[in-house]
Design a protein around this motif. Structure first.
Motif, PDB file in Angstrom:
ATOM      1  N   VAL A  44      -4.255  -3.778  -1.455  1.00 45.30           N
ATOM      2  CA  VAL A  44      -3.587  -3.760  -2.752  1.00 45.30           C
ATOM      3  C   VAL A  44      -4.217  -2.712  -3.658  1.00 45.30           C
ATOM      4  CG1 VAL A  44      -3.052  -5.158  -4.793  1.00 45.30           C
ATOM      5  CG2 VAL A  44      -2.992  -6.191  -2.523  1.00 45.30           C
ATOM      6  N   LEU A  45      -3.376  -2.067  -4.453  1.00 42.33           N
ATOM      7  CA  LEU A  45      -3.831  -1.054  -5.389  1.00 42.33           C
ATOM      8  C   LEU A  45      -4.559  -1.699  -6.565  1.00 42.33           C
ATOM      9  CD1 LEU A  45      -3.626   2.045  -5.961  1.00 42.33           C
ATOM     10  CD2 LEU A  45      -1.609   1.506  -7.332  1.00 42.33           C
ATOM     11  N   ASN A  46      -5.766  -1.213  -6.856  1.00 42.46           N
ATOM     12  CA  ASN A  46      -6.529  -1.676  -8.020  1.00 42.46           C
ATOM     13  C   ASN A  46      -6.083  -0.924  -9.263  1.00 42.46           C
ATOM     14  OD1 ASN A  46      -8.252  -3.475  -6.569  1.00 42.46           O
ATOM     15  ND2 ASN A  46      -9.453  -1.720  -5.870  1.00 42.46           N
ATOM     16  N   THR A  47      -6.472  -1.422 -10.418  1.00 38.36           N
ATOM     17  CA  THR A  47      -6.073  -0.776 -11.672  1.00 38.36           C
ATOM     18  C   THR A  47      -6.696   0.611 -11.837  1.00 38.36           C
ATOM     19  OG1 THR A  47      -7.838  -1.953 -12.829  1.00 38.36           O
ATOM     20  CG2 THR A  47      -5.644  -2.914 -12.920  1.00 38.36           C
ATOM     21  N   ASP A  48      -7.808   0.881 -11.152  1.00 36.29           N
ATOM     22  CA  ASP A  48      -8.437   2.204 -11.255  1.00 36.29           C
ATOM     23  C   ASP A  48      -7.866   3.210 -10.253  1.00 36.29           C
ATOM     24  OD1 ASP A  48      -9.516   1.376  -8.849  1.00 36.29           O
ATOM     25  OD2 ASP A  48     -11.602   1.465  -9.510  1.00 36.29           O
ATOM     26  N   GLY A  49      -6.815   2.808  -9.531  1.00 40.16           N
ATOM     27  CA  GLY A  49      -6.165   3.707  -8.582  1.00 40.16           C
ATOM     28  C   GLY A  49      -6.692   3.626  -7.162  1.00 40.16           C
TER      29      GLY A  49
END
Length: 158
Positions: A113-118
């Protein structure tokens, strides 16, 4: 000794994974917005818009509430007086987490899954979900005598 302590360890693992995720779900964190937004866009592409939206029937609030209830039941079942609840909590945990595993595997969400920091989480959420599924299945297996007793009681009451 394993028979005594393994259910405690498995219960605490499930409760830890579920309860620590509640902060993210109930505060509508960016990570949760990404996950449920991705799922909602996928559902919309299949003709079910809003299914995973904050007001949808599979929103983060509904899923989080299911996780909270399953955790509470399992933690209560650690007490001798409520041990009969263990199969219910384990079954509920399997139900909730089976959905999570399905959506990781068969939707655009994916395993990593993609984290908020990319960056990507490298499958950490998926691995935790698989661990919860295995732990809940093990609790159900260890509760098979209780389940058989409950089924016998229901049949005897007819």
């Amino acid at each position: 000794m394993l028979r005594k302590y393994l259910p405690i360890v498995l219960t605490l693992y499930i409760a830890f994974v579920f309860i620590q995720s509640l902060f993210f779900k109930f505060t509508n964190s960016p990570e949760t917005q990404y996950i449920f937004g991705t799922l909602d866009a996928w559902g919309g592409s299949l003709g079910w818009p809003g299914l995973f939206a904050p007001t949808g029937i599979f929103s983060q609030y509904v899923v989080g509430t299911g996780e909270l209830i399953a955790s509470a039941i399992l933690l209560a079942a650690l007490s001798n007086g409520f041990r009969i609840l263990r199969p219910l909590g384990a079954l509920m945990a399997i139900g909730v987490i089976s959905g999570a595993i399905f959506f990781h595997l068969f939707t655009p969400l994916g395993v990593s899954v993609l984290n908020t920091d990319g960056t990507h989480d490298g499958g950490e959420l998926f691995a935790l979900a698989c661990g919860v599924w295995i732990a809940a299945a093990a609790l159900l297996w260890m509760s098979r005598e209780t389940i058989a007793d409950l089924i016998g009681r229901v049949r005897g009451a007819r």
